[in-house]
Scaffold this motif. Structure first.
Motif, short mmCIF file in Angstrom:
data_model
loop_
_atom_site.label_atom_id
_atom_site.label_comp_id
_atom_site.label_asym_id
_atom_site.label_seq_id
_atom_site.Cartn_x
_atom_site.Cartn_y
_atom_site.Cartn_z
N ALA A 63 0.84 -1.18 -0.07
CA ALA A 63 0.09 0.02 0.09
C ALA A 63 0.77 1.27 0.05
O ALA A 63 0.33 2.24 -0.25
N VAL A 64 2.08 1.23 0.50
CA VAL A 64 3.01 2.33 0.32
C VAL A 64 4.25 2.03 -0.15
O VAL A 64 5.05 0.94 0.08
N ALA A 65 4.68 2.92 -1.10
CA ALA A 65 5.97 2.94 -1.89
C ALA A 65 6.23 1.85 -2.56
O ALA A 65 7.39 1.11 -2.46
N GLY A 66 5.24 0.80 -3.05
CA GLY A 66 5.67 -0.22 -3.87
C GLY A 66 6.29 -1.35 -3.35
O GLY A 66 5.97 -1.59 -2.04
N GLY A 67 7.44 -1.63 -3.88
CA GLY A 67 8.07 -2.82 -3.46
C GLY A 67 9.16 -2.48 -2.18
O GLY A 67 9.72 -3.30 -1.66
N ILE A 68 9.31 -1.08 -1.77
CA ILE A 68 9.92 -0.84 -0.82
C ILE A 68 9.66 -1.36 0.49
O ILE A 68 8.24 -0.84 0.69
N PRO A 118 7.39 -4.05 -9.01
CA PRO A 118 7.73 -3.78 -7.72
C PRO A 118 6.43 -4.08 -6.61
O PRO A 118 6.73 -4.16 -5.47
N THR A 119 5.25 -3.71 -7.10
CA THR A 119 4.31 -3.87 -6.13
C THR A 119 3.95 -5.19 -5.79
O THR A 119 3.53 -5.74 -4.62
N ALA A 120 4.13 -6.19 -6.85
CA ALA A 120 4.09 -7.52 -6.61
C ALA A 120 5.01 -8.05 -5.56
O ALA A 120 4.53 -8.84 -5.00
N SER A 121 6.23 -7.50 -5.65
CA SER A 121 7.05 -7.89 -4.81
C SER A 121 6.77 -7.60 -3.30
O SER A 121 6.92 -8.60 -2.47
N ALA A 122 6.04 -6.57 -3.08
CA ALA A 122 5.52 -6.50 -1.73
C ALA A 122 4.38 -7.30 -1.38
O ALA A 122 4.23 -7.87 -0.37
N VAL A 123 3.37 -7.46 -2.43
CA VAL A 123 2.38 -8.24 -2.17
C VAL A 123 2.79 -9.75 -1.87
O VAL A 123 2.41 -10.51 -0.80
N VAL A 124 3.67 -10.33 -2.66
CA VAL A 124 4.25 -11.62 -2.34
C VAL A 124 4.98 -11.75 -0.91
O VAL A 124 4.93 -12.77 -0.30
N ALA A 125 5.47 -10.74 -0.68
CA ALA A 125 6.47 -10.71 0.58
C ALA A 125 5.40 -10.63 1.75
O ALA A 125 5.46 -11.42 2.63
N ASP A 126 4.35 -10.26 1.59
CA ASP A 126 3.14 -10.19 2.65
C ASP A 126 2.67 -11.72 2.72
O ASP A 126 2.37 -12.13 3.85
N LEU A 127 2.45 -12.24 1.46
CA LEU A 127 1.86 -13.65 1.48
C LEU A 127 2.95 -14.70 2.23
O LEU A 127 2.41 -15.62 2.84
N VAL A 128 4.15 -14.34 2.06
CA VAL A 128 5.08 -15.27 2.81
C VAL A 128 5.05 -15.03 4.31
O VAL A 128 4.84 -15.97 4.89
N ASP A 129 4.85 -13.93 4.69
CA ASP A 129 4.89 -13.50 6.03
C ASP A 129 3.61 -14.21 6.59
O ASP A 129 3.56 -14.79 7.86
N VAL A 130 2.23 -13.97 5.87
CA VAL A 130 1.56 -14.55 6.41
C VAL A 130 1.38 -16.16 6.23
O VAL A 130 0.93 -16.83 7.43
N SER A 131 2.02 -16.69 5.54
CA SER A 131 2.26 -18.28 5.39
C SER A 131 2.99 -18.55 6.60
O SER A 131 2.82 -19.63 7.22
N ARG A 132 4.11 -17.88 6.97
CA ARG A 132 4.70 -18.36 8.33
C ARG A 132 3.86 -18.31 9.77
O ARG A 132 4.11 -19.09 10.43
N MET A 133 2.76 -17.49 9.46
CA MET A 133 1.88 -17.30 10.71
C MET A 133 0.91 -18.61 10.87
O MET A 133 0.24 -18.69 11.75
#
Lengths: 447, 447
Positions: free
Chosen positions: A136-141, A316-331
């Motif tokens: 939601a903020v600053a794309g893939g950063i 770049p935005t997908a990079s952030a979406v997928v990072a979130d998916l991995v975080d959620v998966s770990r939970m």
């Protein structure tokens, strides 16, 4: 791939436009890499998009496509829902429905969170599910992660961000080319940097959505977009950009949030604002040009840190979406094997790629040679480089000083393998006209 | 503080020098903030340091201080051990003992991890404990977290970092002042930027430790410091800095790691190297000066991102140590309430600080006024500003063009409250010599 102990995470995707398509592509292209890191597969198994035919074309026959987002959020086989619909209406409804159904949510929807975040986060907390929103903020950063986790030891003092690429592109062009706002906006629209209706960008609303979210994270206050002070760049005049320049400043559209404290250090309020801002030209953030984003954060322990990268775009935005998916998966499991691995990859999924010896590296080179000032020296040197298949990017030959019969030749090469340069240098140093050992410094364009 | 559901995390600290002292101070000073984020207290309950008296003075009477680190790693009441001893000897022994005793470990010891990382991570995996090491690379910049989690969707292509502040300070000074290496090194030692024995820094070893760790995380290979190519800056000559400048480049000591692939895109090896490097002066990283650190990362989805901040120092490093402590604390329970909260602070620990209305913000201002070109105009304007307690930082008065009887006055103010500026502008606009509405743009020094 060894560890399939946990089975795949099944993801439903709502909306497969630019970012949705990018997310699907990144998950597909880097599926091995992501599985080696996450310890499990992450699969988009169901997609909702009004244009079913086009969506089916993007995802191929293996993925179910439906027109109605409700079919995704109500599907008991879906673990995580990615919301990429945008806006406040159906997106809000679907996010709340997914939460109600016990699904975790990943969203890139800053407008939704800046306006309805409190309602959404409360619902998620009650259901024990996560709402992740790095995109939601600053794309893939990874600025949300940096603020929320990386800088967690700090009392944040302020954040200032170039968090809207469209306006930064327009301001860069106005400054570089001395053109007025209207003309640059048309050019930006032609190049695809600005939308047909650019209101959200040029009036500062998009930046205000983002700084509202960052403010809430930095200071632990509810998201309050309606309290933000928002000014865009439409009234900005070229002469102010020029006067600012003369005074040593550049003008950027900044989102700013700052904790205000009284003389005794007791906080009494928070500033939350978006407006054109003069910043000293010597600050690193003043050099952030075009469609790039950068966020400065001042923390009491860490001091100043900056995060820089592309703020928009499919991948770049997908990079952030997928990072979130991995975080959620770990939970989804508390098994220690599903934690973030020490070296990012699961222990049994490490690579055995060799570290290459230095002779095999590939880079460009700066070579300085002390030579006799006589005809043919440069020709001899360049012939040796050509023999070794090294191509030359630039040559600088210093004028010998009065009465001197030696001089320096400086060569920049294109990228080449180090052992070819070793061979060339050995031959060059053997030339009678070359008077000392070659100075060799590697050169990287960093592209 | 509401949520004490989980009880405090008890931390043992090995070595209370600069970073240890900073860690103790940050945990103490920001204890409320950290508890609001982590959902539980994090307490250093036991410290080991050879200088017991000095250590006791730092931590006060409430914390137990011992001379023998073994007493900490063997203490059954300790949940997490922070290793800040440094070096490979006793540090390695204590880290392994702590792991063996089932304790999580946080360390800033890059040398230890770059050389003995594989042994340590294997032991930790077997015991199911975490070894966290954000502080080992680039001080408080959360680069380990960014690489390991934030960019997890990407195939990393390369990383290039200015990750040693001492050498970057020396190179900045050599370039700015045209001084030779030896002289600048002495100055750096006098200022405390270089140690009495600067070998690890100036020979590139420290940077090589760090890039070895980043390489392992980026590419999922074991840490292999012995395979790194390491060159320092001791041989660098002033004329090469000047020639590079003429060609449009700057010289920085970079740690570089790159995935190499063949023509078909199949990876065959990894480059791992530290050496002085020419980089284009126009790249943002070329402007990273003095003791600051910056890491560029190129990922296939996200593109180029950069992370910038202080790479060393007591509190920047402590910022990373404490972030690791919080991460580890979250892993001690799988309770959803102990996850990273949506807005960084636990839901019941949110702040009710108000967002201030724009009249109450404090910033500096750029004011442009169209005025009659006649005597006394500037005096009238400055008198009004003084009346409203606004102090002036700079004035720029444009020469009126030939035959023109109007001109622009530009004023920069010091920081002030917006409503004072509103009041001053209303009065200034009422002056008969002021011919149009004031242009007002806010100005931030970002310090």
């Amino acid at each position: 791939m060894a560890n399939e102990k946990f089975g795949p995470v099944r993801v439903g995707l709502l909306g497969i436009g630019t970012v949705g398509g990018g997310t699907f592509e990144v998950l597909r292209r880097n599926q091995d890499e992501i599985r080696r890191r996450a310890g499990r597969s992450i699969l988009i198994t169901k997609v909702a998009d009004l244009n079913v035919a086009r969506a089916q074309e993007i995802v191929g026959p293996g993925v179910q496509v439906v027109a109605d987002a409700r079919e995704v959020v109500n599907d008991p086989d879906i673990d995580v829902v990615i919301e990429l619909i945008g806006g406040y209406g159906i997106a809000r409804e679907m996010v709340l429905a997914a939460i109600e159904n016990g699904k975790h949510v990943v969203t890139a929807n800053k407008a939704l969170l800046a306006v309805h975040g409190s309602e959404i986060f409360l619902a998620a907390s009650r259901k024990g599910v996560m709402v992740a929103f790095e995109a939601a903020v600053a794309g893939g950063i990874p600025i949300i992660k940096a603020l929320r986790e990386g800088l967690t030891a700090n009392r944040i003092e302020w954040i200032a961000g170039i968090i809207n690429g469209t306006t930064n592109f327009i301001l860069s062009e106005m400054r570089d080319k001395g053109l007025p706002f209207d003309q640059v906006l048309k050019e930006a629209q032609r190049l695809g940097y600005a939308e047909a209706d650019p209101t959200f960008d040029i009036e500062g609303i998009d930046a205000a959505h983002k700084i509202t979210i960052l403010s809430a994270i930095a200071f632990g206050v509810p998201v309050q977009f309606d309290r933000a002070h928002v000014e865009g760049i439409t009234a900005l005049q070229g002469e102010d950009i020029r006067y600012a320049e003369q005074l040593g400043y550049r003008i950027k559209l900044l989102g700013i949030t700052r904790l205000r404290a009284d003389a005794a250090g007791r906080p009494f309020g928070i500033e939350l604002r978006v407006h054109p801002t003069l910043i000293p030209a010597r600050r690193l953030i003043a050099s952030v040009e075009g469609a790039m984003n950068a966020v400065w954060v001042k923390g009491d322990a860490v001091g100043h840190t900056m995060y820089y990268g592309k703020g928009a775009g499919a991948e770049p935005t997908a990079s952030a979406v997928v990072a979130d998916l991995v975080d959620v998966s770990r939970m989804l499991t508390s098994d220690p094997e599903n934690r973030v691995p020490h070296l990012a990859f699961q222990a049994e999924a490490m690579s055995d790629l060799p570290i290459l010896p230095v002779e095999r590296i590939e880079t460009a080179y700066y070579l300085r040679l002390r030579v006799s000032d006589e005809p043919g020296v440069l020709a001899d040197i360049t012939r040796i480089l050509a023999d070794e298949r090294i191509s030359i990017d630039a040559v600088l030959q210093r004028e010998p000083a009065e009465g001197e019969n030696q001089t320096d030749i400086i060569l920049l090469t294109h990228r080449t393998i180090e052992q070819q340069v070793d061979a060339a240098i050995a031959r060059i140093e053997a030339l009678p006209t070359v008077l000392s050992k070659a100075i060799r410094i590697r050169l990287e364009e960093l592209v």
